[in-house]
Design a protein around this motif. Structure first.
Motif, mmCIF file in Angstrom:
data_model
loop_
_atom_site.group_PDB
_atom_site.id
_atom_site.type_symbol
_atom_site.label_atom_id
_atom_site.label_comp_id
_atom_site.label_asym_id
_atom_site.label_seq_id
_atom_site.Cartn_x
_atom_site.Cartn_y
_atom_site.Cartn_z
ATOM 1 N N ASP A 83 61.877 -13.970 35.138
ATOM 2 C CA ASP A 83 62.288 -12.489 36.321
ATOM 3 C C ASP A 83 62.093 -11.719 35.345
ATOM 4 O O ASP A 83 62.610 -10.828 34.409
ATOM 5 C CB ASP A 83 63.948 -12.433 36.517
ATOM 6 C CG ASP A 83 63.758 -11.161 37.474
ATOM 7 O OD1 ASP A 83 62.664 -10.464 37.830
ATOM 8 O OD2 ASP A 83 65.149 -11.800 37.852
ATOM 9 N N ARG A 163 54.600 -16.095 43.458
ATOM 10 C CA ARG A 163 56.324 -15.893 42.868
ATOM 11 C C ARG A 163 56.214 -14.996 44.412
ATOM 12 O O ARG A 163 57.300 -15.528 45.270
ATOM 13 C CB ARG A 163 56.623 -15.216 42.051
ATOM 14 C CG ARG A 163 56.462 -16.509 41.166
ATOM 15 C CD ARG A 163 57.864 -16.990 39.641
ATOM 16 N NE ARG A 163 57.805 -15.461 39.387
ATOM 17 C CZ ARG A 163 57.160 -14.543 38.493
ATOM 18 N NH1 ARG A 163 56.360 -15.341 37.707
ATOM 19 N NH2 ARG A 163 57.764 -13.555 37.951
ATOM 20 N N ASP A 164 55.897 -13.902 44.516
ATOM 21 C CA ASP A 164 56.046 -12.894 45.407
ATOM 22 C C ASP A 164 55.606 -13.241 46.897
ATOM 23 O O ASP A 164 56.644 -13.397 47.569
ATOM 24 C CB ASP A 164 55.429 -11.701 44.826
ATOM 25 C CG ASP A 164 56.220 -10.662 44.317
ATOM 26 O OD1 ASP A 164 56.929 -11.412 43.625
ATOM 27 O OD2 ASP A 164 55.587 -10.147 43.656
ATOM 28 N N SER A 167 57.570 -16.570 47.869
ATOM 29 C CA SER A 167 59.378 -15.902 47.867
ATOM 30 C C SER A 167 60.010 -15.345 49.385
ATOM 31 O O SER A 167 60.652 -15.665 50.425
ATOM 32 C CB SER A 167 59.676 -14.810 46.676
ATOM 33 O OG SER A 167 61.034 -14.533 46.799
#
Length: 297
Positions: A83, A163-164, A167
């Protein structure tokens, strides 16, 4: 050779502290086609995408075929989840294994000719010399490499975009290794290899930019053979590094993929491009076990 190899291994390990960008003037393909594969059985499809963690700002690397794979995949699997906005988990992992007592001062861990560059790098890092002196050599190397890459112009890599995307769409994201597991591979390196990494961390920006630019050009054009040749050349004289950082991890990941094929559905596995190139790659291990790997891009 070894110091360049370890920098590249850092680039493909996926550590957020090593994220950075090559200069914008690097000659890159106008249209990127990084390599993409799939391995499947009647009810499971696993897309395999080789990533790079060092990108120029606003560089366009997505393609229609990759977008199709992302849309089809119900889950994203990366090397390790970091993160960037809250790196506490990574910092805790590093703190748990990255320090030791009775270490020589960091400046004494390089030859005298390299010490002025090391002192300059330590100053730019903003960290007190006393703190760096307590770090194992690989830990300090990671910190100083991160500073160097930020100085060159930090930009997000491929994993953050993936990931964005997943997500935002409410799709789960998993990891092949924990932050601690990934850092432990550095921790297991012999001190000679750790000092080579430290020496590489204080190299001139120009030599680092040229090296990173070459890797990025190969990745952008899907030149898997070019990536493999680079690693094979540098790994030839360091079998212990090859076993610890490449072969063992690739074997672990290929076994994971084989087991995951037992579950129906589609997933996207995104790992450093160096792990999907050459005779010891995840792809070759899957092929040796009888799986058909098809290149999509």
């Amino acid at each position: 050779m070894l110091k360049s190899l370890l920098r590249r291994i850092g680039e493909v390990l996926g550590l957020s502290l090593l994220l950075g960008a090559v200069p914008a003037e690097a000659r890159l393909p106008q249209v990127a086609h990084p390599a993409l594969w799939e391995v499947s059985d009647p009810d499971t499809t696993i897309y395999l995408f080789g990533t790079i963690h060092l990108l120029p700002k606003d560089y366009q690397w997505r393609s229609a075929k990759l977008d199709d794979a992302m849309a089809s995949a119900q889950e994203l699997i990366v090397e390790t989840i970091v993160d960037d906005k809250n790196p506490q988990k990574l910092m805790q992992a590093m703190a748990s294994i990255g320090f030791a007592n009775n270490l020589p001062p960091l400046v004494q861990r390089l030859p005298a000719a390299k010490r002025p560059a090391l002192l300059a790098a330590m100053k730019k890092s903003g960290m007190p010399p006393q703190a760096l002196d307590k770090m194992k050599t690989w830990t300090a190397s990671v910190i100083l490499l991160g500073t160097k890459y930020r100085e060159m112009g930090l930009a997000g890599g491929v994993e953050g975009v993936l990931r964005d995307d997943f997500s935002t769409k409410g799709k789960p994201i998993g990891e092949l290794e924990s932050n601690l597991e990934q850092l432990s591979y550095f921790d297991k390196l012999p001190e000679t290899a750790q000092r080579a990494l430290l020496e590489g961390a204080v190299d001139e920006k120009e030599s680092m930019a040229a090296e990173l630019g070459g890797m990025l050009r190969a990745w952008s054009s899907g030149d898997v053979n070019g990536i493999a040749k680079t690693f094979d050349r540098d790994l030839a004289e360091t079998p212990e590094v090859k076993q610890a950082l490449i072969q063992q991890r690739n074997a672990n990941w290929s076994r994971w993929i084989e087991q995951r094929l037992g579950q129906p559905g589609a997933i996207l596995v995104a790992v450093g491009a160096g792990h999907l190139a050459g005779k010891d790659s995840v792809l070759e291990m899957l092929r040796k076990d009888g799986y058909k790997v098809r290149r999509l891009q």
